[in-house]
Design an enzyme around this catalytic site. Structure first.
Site, PDB file in Angstrom:
ATOM      1  CB  SER A   1      -0.879  -0.001   1.248  1.00 21.56           C
ATOM      2  OG  SER A   1      -0.052   0.154   2.398  1.00 21.56           O
TER       3      SER A   1
ATOM      4  CG  ASP B   1      -3.326  -3.157  -1.899  1.00 22.71           C
ATOM      5  OD1 ASP B   1      -4.191  -3.373  -2.763  1.00 22.71           O
ATOM      6  OD2 ASP B   1      -3.480  -3.432  -0.685  1.00 22.71           O
TER       7      ASP B   1
ATOM      8  CG  ASN C   1      -5.971  -8.069  -2.525  1.00 25.39           C
ATOM      9  OD1 ASN C   1      -5.638  -8.860  -3.391  1.00 25.39           O
ATOM     10  ND2 ASN C   1      -6.116  -6.780  -2.752  1.00 25.39           N
ATOM     11  CB  VAL C   2      -4.669 -12.233   2.997  1.00 21.71           C
ATOM     12  CG1 VAL C   2      -4.570 -12.471   4.499  1.00 21.71           C
ATOM     13  CG2 VAL C   2      -5.732 -13.139   2.384  1.00 21.71           C
TER      14      VAL C   2
HETATM   15  P1  13P Z   1      -7.631  -7.408   4.682  1.00 23.70           P
HETATM   16  O1  13P Z   1      -6.676  -6.546   5.448  1.00 23.70           O
HETATM   17  O2  13P Z   1      -9.023  -7.313   5.160  1.00 23.70           O
HETATM   18  O3  13P Z   1      -7.135  -8.810   4.563  1.00 23.70           O
HETATM   19  O4  13P Z   1      -7.673  -6.816   3.186  1.00 23.70           O
HETATM   20  C1  13P Z   1      -6.495  -6.721   2.456  1.00 23.70           C
HETATM   21  C2  13P Z   1      -6.731  -6.034   1.167  1.00 23.70           C
HETATM   22  O5  13P Z   1      -7.779  -6.133   0.574  1.00 23.70           O
HETATM   23  C3  13P Z   1      -5.627  -5.238   0.604  1.00 23.70           C
HETATM   24  O6  13P Z   1      -6.004  -4.517  -0.515  1.00 23.70           O
END
Ligand code: 13P
Length: 284
Positions: A50, A82, A230-231
């Site tokens: 991110s 991200d 995504n996690v």
């Molecule tokens: P979570 O933090 O809920 O796993 O989501 C991650 C995400 O979607 C990153 O773009």
């Protein structure tokens, strides 16, 4: 192996009904835990970064760590921005060595989102870099981005199809009921939206907010056509809970390696479990 674009593995994921995990990288220990899990599972992975994580780690360290992981593992690994908020940040990442970028124009009008995403796709494609777009608004909190329930809105299939046709993105994040961060109850995922969009476009749909989604809901989402999940939060929780436990049991500990080593192991266990659940083991 050098870092690769998501097109190295996403078409195969869509065709063979599995999903590639995007695991967010927040520091060196996250990066190591993620790649060690991927090595053991022989799985392709995506390092999500991110803008907040980029600021925290510094762009040079981020790229160097991801390149080292790709070289050491020999696995297809994409380094992916991200929720990129501008053309400029996407270009900055590509110049620094990212192999993939997300442009998140979901807070713009559909017309502006299409126009801005197209600009990113055109420039990224020329560099062999893959692009993820976003439509609809995914709720929850991630870094400095916070969207409350009231403003989270599901994607409309016909708009998502038009968005794909006009932008040519390599995968498409659509809001289907998941949220970033931990859930209070169970998320209600709209599989029908995923299915309608996936049937009409050649690229996979991306599920954001993968933390805390029940296993069965993940399986059904993949069946409906999700090819990237995504996690982040589950790894953050595993890391921090482990550090809390270690420090509670050893209040006089001061060597960071004493708590970072078990924290890294805890994250590796989370990532391994997700890779298996997503069906991406042995897909490298
Ligand atoms: P979570 O933090 O809920 O796993 O989501 C991650 C995400 O979607 C990153 O773009």
């Amino acid at each position: 192996m050098p870092l690769v674009s998501m097109n190295e593995f996403l078409p195969k994921a869509k065709a063979n009904k599995f999903a590639v995990g995007q695991f967010n990288m927040n520091n060196l220990e996250f990066a190591q835990a993620i790649v060690d899990a991927a090595i053991e599972e022989n799985a392709p992975i995506i390092y999500g970064v991110s803008e907040g994580a980029l600021k925290y780690m510094g762009i040079e360290y981020t790229v160097a760590i991801a390149e080292a992981a790709a070289k050491k593992s020999g696995l297809p690994i994409a380094l992916h921005l991200d929720h990129g908020s501008s053309f400029e940040i996407a270009m900055k990442c590509i110049r620094a060595g990212f192999s993939s970028v997300m442009f998140d124009g979901s807070h713009y009008s559909l017309e502006d989102n299409i126009r801005l995403t197209k600009e990113v796709v055109r420039a990224a494609r020329a560099m062999g870099v893959s692009v993820e777009g976003e439509l609809g608004t995914i709720g929850g909190v991630e870094d400095d981005i916070s969207v409350d329930e009231e403003h989270a809105s599901l994607a409309k299939p016909e708009e998502a199809i038009r968005f794909y046709e006009e932008t040519g993105v390599d995968c498409l994040a659509i809001a289907v009921g998941t949220a970033h961060g931990m859930y209070k109850g169970e998320p209600k995922i709209h599989y029908d939206i995923i299915q309608k969009v996936v049937d009409a476009i050649p690229v996979p749909v991306v599920l954001h907010g993968g933390s805390g989604v029940p296993d069965e809901a993940i399986r059904l989402s993949i069946q409906a056509g999700v090819g990237k999940i995504n996690v982040n939060t589950e790894n953050q929780v595993a890391c921090t809970n482990t550090i809390r436990e270690v420090l509670a049991a050893n209040p006089s500990a001061y060597d960071p390696r004493k708590y970072l080593t078990p924290a890294r192991e805890a994250m590796k266990a989370v990532v391994k479990e997700k890779i298996r659940l997503f069906g991406s083991s042995n897909q490298a």
